[in-house]
Motif scaffolding. Structure first.
Motif, PDB file in Angstrom:
ATOM      1  N   GLY A  84     106.673  51.736  66.379  1.00  0.00           N
ATOM      2  CA  GLY A  84     106.549  51.625  67.821  1.00  0.00           C
ATOM      3  C   GLY A  84     106.268  50.195  68.242  1.00  0.00           C
ATOM      4  O   GLY A  84     106.656  49.240  67.561  1.00  0.00           O
ATOM      5  N   VAL A  85     105.570  50.037  69.356  1.00  0.00           N
ATOM      6  CA  VAL A  85     105.278  48.704  69.884  1.00  0.00           C
ATOM      7  C   VAL A  85     104.201  48.044  69.031  1.00  0.00           C
ATOM      8  O   VAL A  85     103.121  48.605  68.818  1.00  0.00           O
ATOM      9  N   VAL A  86     104.506  46.849  68.543  1.00  0.00           N
ATOM     10  CA  VAL A  86     103.613  46.120  67.654  1.00  0.00           C
ATOM     11  C   VAL A  86     102.682  45.234  68.474  1.00  0.00           C
ATOM     12  O   VAL A  86     103.113  44.572  69.426  1.00  0.00           O
ATOM     13  N   GLY A  87     101.414  45.227  68.102  1.00  0.00           N
ATOM     14  CA  GLY A  87     100.440  44.386  68.793  1.00  0.00           C
ATOM     15  C   GLY A  87      99.302  45.209  69.346  1.00  0.00           C
ATOM     16  O   GLY A  87      98.734  46.055  68.649  1.00  0.00           O
ATOM     17  N   GLY A  88      98.984  44.980  70.607  1.00  0.00           N
ATOM     18  CA  GLY A  88      97.868  45.676  71.225  1.00  0.00           C
ATOM     19  C   GLY A  88      98.028  47.176  71.277  1.00  0.00           C
ATOM     20  O   GLY A  88      97.027  47.903  71.388  1.00  0.00           O
ATOM     21  N   PHE A  89      99.264  47.668  71.221  1.00  0.00           N
ATOM     22  CA  PHE A  89      99.491  49.112  71.257  1.00  0.00           C
ATOM     23  C   PHE A  89      99.515  49.742  69.856  1.00  0.00           C
ATOM     24  O   PHE A  89      99.662  50.948  69.733  1.00  0.00           O
ATOM     25  N   SER A  90      99.400  48.949  68.803  1.00  0.00           N
ATOM     26  CA  SER A  90      99.446  49.484  67.444  1.00  0.00           C
ATOM     27  C   SER A  90      98.163  50.251  67.123  1.00  0.00           C
ATOM     28  O   SER A  90      97.053  49.780  67.424  1.00  0.00           O
ATOM     29  N   SER A  91      98.313  51.398  66.489  1.00  0.00           N
ATOM     30  CA  SER A  91      97.158  52.170  66.050  1.00  0.00           C
ATOM     31  C   SER A  91      96.497  51.470  64.868  1.00  0.00           C
ATOM     32  O   SER A  91      97.108  50.599  64.224  1.00  0.00           O
ATOM     33  N   PRO A  92      95.261  51.827  64.533  1.00  0.00           N
ATOM     34  CA  PRO A  92      94.625  51.228  63.345  1.00  0.00           C
ATOM     35  C   PRO A  92      95.456  51.436  62.075  1.00  0.00           C
ATOM     36  O   PRO A  92      95.548  50.528  61.235  1.00  0.00           O
ATOM     37  N   GLU A  93      96.073  52.613  61.950  1.00  0.00           N
ATOM     38  CA  GLU A  93      96.902  52.880  60.774  1.00  0.00           C
ATOM     39  C   GLU A  93      98.113  51.956  60.743  1.00  0.00           C
ATOM     40  O   GLU A  93      98.477  51.415  59.688  1.00  0.00           O
ATOM     41  N   ALA A  94      98.754  51.779  61.924  1.00  0.00           N
ATOM     42  CA  ALA A  94      99.922  50.910  61.998  1.00  0.00           C
ATOM     43  C   ALA A  94      99.533  49.455  61.697  1.00  0.00           C
ATOM     44  O   ALA A  94     100.260  48.737  61.003  1.00  0.00           O
ATOM     45  N   ARG A  95      98.394  49.034  62.191  1.00  0.00           N
ATOM     46  CA  ARG A  95      97.946  47.659  61.938  1.00  0.00           C
ATOM     47  C   ARG A  95      97.724  47.424  60.443  1.00  0.00           C
ATOM     48  O   ARG A  95      98.033  46.360  59.910  1.00  0.00           O
ATOM     49  N   GLU A  96      97.201  48.434  59.767  1.00  0.00           N
ATOM     50  CA  GLU A  96      96.990  48.312  58.326  1.00  0.00           C
ATOM     51  C   GLU A  96      98.315  48.173  57.595  1.00  0.00           C
ATOM     52  O   GLU A  96      98.452  47.369  56.664  1.00  0.00           O
ATOM     53  N   ARG A  97      99.324  48.943  58.031  1.00  0.00           N
ATOM     54  CA  ARG A  97     100.646  48.851  57.390  1.00  0.00           C
ATOM     55  C   ARG A  97     101.306  47.507  57.674  1.00  0.00           C
ATOM     56  O   ARG A  97     101.956  46.924  56.805  1.00  0.00           O
ATOM     57  N   ILE A  98     101.127  46.998  58.894  1.00  0.00           N
ATOM     58  CA  ILE A  98     101.695  45.690  59.245  1.00  0.00           C
ATOM     59  C   ILE A  98     101.044  44.597  58.396  1.00  0.00           C
ATOM     60  O   ILE A  98     101.716  43.702  57.872  1.00  0.00           O
ATOM     61  N   ALA A  99      99.725  44.670  58.255  1.00  0.00           N
ATOM     62  CA  ALA A  99      99.007  43.655  57.481  1.00  0.00           C
ATOM     63  C   ALA A  99      99.443  43.657  56.020  1.00  0.00           C
ATOM     64  O   ALA A  99      99.351  42.630  55.338  1.00  0.00           O
ATOM     65  N   GLY A 100      99.951  44.806  55.543  1.00  0.00           N
ATOM     66  CA  GLY A 100     100.378  44.906  54.160  1.00  0.00           C
ATOM     67  C   GLY A 100     101.796  44.446  53.910  1.00  0.00           C
ATOM     68  O   GLY A 100     102.275  44.513  52.769  1.00  0.00           O
TER      69      GLY A 100
END
Length: 558
Positions: free
Chosen positions: A246-262
């Motif tokens: 979905g939308v990356v950034g402020g709208f990212s869920s904690p789970e999505a942020r963890e996947r992005i960081a990886g």
């Protein structure tokens, strides 16, 4: 001999202009009247200068051409500061023919330094002062708008505009070259990074959508087994993929942020790496980020992120070049898993039973509108609390004809922009999602819609308040009632100004109103009154409410 305003009209027609949005006064009335008399040219007379420019912005984004707006001198120009700043933020090519006070008058009560707009709105200003520089400055205005993709104000004193001239036939400047491919060494640099990467994220922006790069992006994602995500302005681009975040950034869920960081590599395609997308660099690591953009200096006030590698090229051409070296021509690429469509109508998670007096659930209302629409449809979205619900939709709109007008954080831009967009694509149904506070700033343009017979469906997400401020005030324990104004009879106002209008009391009535518009796309307003008890997901996480404040359903009604 022809008069200057006639010569300027000749030049605009030679540039391919067939639609003008304006509000006339002494400074521009002769030119507007001249344009209106030209075969094939439509002049749309707005009721406020700011709305006229927003219309040109929406038209330009939909048409892919330079939008044109015209205003008179003095207060006509000063009313443009906010929409000029918004159009600059949007990177929209617009030429504003602004009347200027007479050059032959030392003192004039409408005098204003139009050149100050350079600093006030960060736009280019081209001031005509004589016959001799007229042609060059006309060429400069259109050339700069196209090349830089930003607004240009062309100031023409109205005493000069009435003078006679004997100038050669206007010849437009050479248009910018077509899309540019990437350099071979840049393609190789990206290929080698991807080859060494484990997990990859493809981050798609509006440039990838507008450039027709989505098919190639999905093929690359399938080949790499990559995650995908978007900026707000590419909302829904690859939402059907199970691996889409979905939308990356402020709208990212904690789970999505963890996947992005990886992710080992983030490949940003046609996306401005703004503070909101990168969270100021906290979400994306610069050294692991590659950005592909069509120009060296994409203007964005929040573009403070410096990627490890920047490739200046057209996104579609770049992806085609990259796929050539990554995937053999005869190779079969297995499509990635698809996300199942939700069966039940989405609803706000923080609502229990809703009493009729509370209003409709905004999440369910937006989903009802989305399901009632069939592609192709042109969707224009405004700014406000409701905008967050749109971004978080489980069934987002198709991105190809999507305009999101939240630039500069300014409300009240979407409705007039949608009027322009609807005229740019009259054969495609156009729907605008706007807040009640925003619409209140542009009620006069309802009359413009009716008078000009613009085929637009205005869906007002009406919480009877400034919803963003309301929820922040509630969360802070401050006087939330100061942001509440109650429900006005917006449908009644719209009918009085010549539109078809309704205030649905149920989701079924809302779906029926959308269907009526699709069957007969006359100017229509649907006032969707929604409960203030529903908070968008980003607000629930960013502005948590202390239970001790006893935010009961009754306390949210004013």
């Amino acid at each position: 001999m022809t008069r200057i305003h006639q010569y300027v009209a000749d030049a605009f027609v030679a540039e391919g202009v067939d639609t003008v949005f304006g509000l006339m006064g002494d400074g521009n009335m002769a030119w507007l009247a001249e344009m209106a008399g030209r075969p094939g040219v439509r002049v749309v007379h707005a009721r406020h200068e700011a709305a006229a420019l927003a219309m040109a912005d929406g038209w330009a984004q939909a048409a892919g051409e330079v939008g044109v707006c015209s205003v008179t001198c003095g207060p006509g120009v000063t009313n443009l500061v906010t929409p000029l700043r918004v159009a600059a933020h949007n990177r929209t090519p617009v030429v504003v023919l602004a009347g200027d006070t007479p050059v032959g008058t030392a003192v004039h009560y409408q005098s204003f330094d139009i050149g100050s707009l350079r600093a006030l709105a960060d736009v280019d200003v081209v001031a005509v002062r004589s016959h001799g520089d007229l042609t060059a400055k006309l060429r400069a205005a259109f050339g700069t708008a196209r090349r830089s993709r930003r607004p240009v104000v062309l100031a023409l004193p109205y005493d000069l505009a009435d003078e006679r001239c004997d100038l050669p036939v206007y010849v437009p400047p050479v248009r910018p070259a077509g899309p540019a491919p990437a350099r071979a060494r840049d393609v190789e640099a990206v290929r080698s990074r991807l080859a060494a990467a484990g997990r990859v994220l493809l981050l798609l922006g509006r440039g990838a959508v507008a450039g027709g790069a989505l098919g190639s992006a999905e093929r690359l994602a399938d080949h790499l087994g990559a995650l995908t995500g978007t900026t707000v302005k590419a909302l829904g681009a690859l939402h059907h993929r199970a691996g889409d975040l979905g939308v990356v950034g402020g709208f990212s869920s904690p789970e999505a942020r963890e996947r992005i960081a990886g992710c080992d590599v983030v490949l940003a395609l046609g996306a401005a790496l703004s503070w909101h997308t990168t969270l100021g660099g906290a979400l994306l690591a610069p050294e692991r980020t590659v950005q592909v953009v069509d120009r060296e200096d994409p203007w964005d006030p929040d573009d403070v992120f410096d990627p490890g590698l920047k490739v200046v090229a057209d996104c579609r051409l770049f992806l085609e070049q990259l796929l050539e070296v990554l995937v053999p021509a005869d190779a079969a690429v297995t499509p990635g898993a698809r996300r199942p469509a939700p069966a039940a109508l989405p609803r706000s998670p923080d609502l229990g039973d809703i009493e009729p007096a509370d209003g409709l659930d905004p999440v369910a209302a937006l989903a009802t509108v989305r399901r009632a629409l069939t592609d192709p449809v042109q969707l224009v979205v405004g700014a406000g609390h409701f905008w967050n619900h749109v971004v978080e939709m489980p069934e987002p709109p198709a991105p190809h004809r999507l305009q999101v007008h939240n630039g500069f954080g300014a409300i009240a831009q979407a409705f007039p922009a949608a009027l322009g967009a609807a005229l740019a694509e009259p054969d495609v149904p156009t729907v605008v999602l706007e807040g009640d506070g925003s619409l209140m700033m542009n009620l006069q343009e309802l009359e413009t819609a009716a008078r000009s017979a613009i085929p637009l469906l205005v869906v007002v997400i009406d919480d009877g308040a400034y919803g963003a401020e309301y929820h922040k005030l509630v969360a802070s324990g401050m006087r939330a009632a100061e942001s509440v104004f109650g429900f006005a009879d917006l449908a009644g106002v719209a009918r009085a100004l010549g539109l078809r209008a309704t205030t649905p009391s149920s989701l079924d009535e809302l779906a029926a109103a959308v269907a009526t518009f699709l069957d007969d796309p006359a100017p229509t307003l649907v006032d969707v009154r929604v409960t203030r008890r529903a908070r968008a997901g980003r607000y629930r996480s960013t502005y948590p409410v202390d239970a001790s404040q006893n935010r009961s359903p009754s306390s949210a009604r004013h």
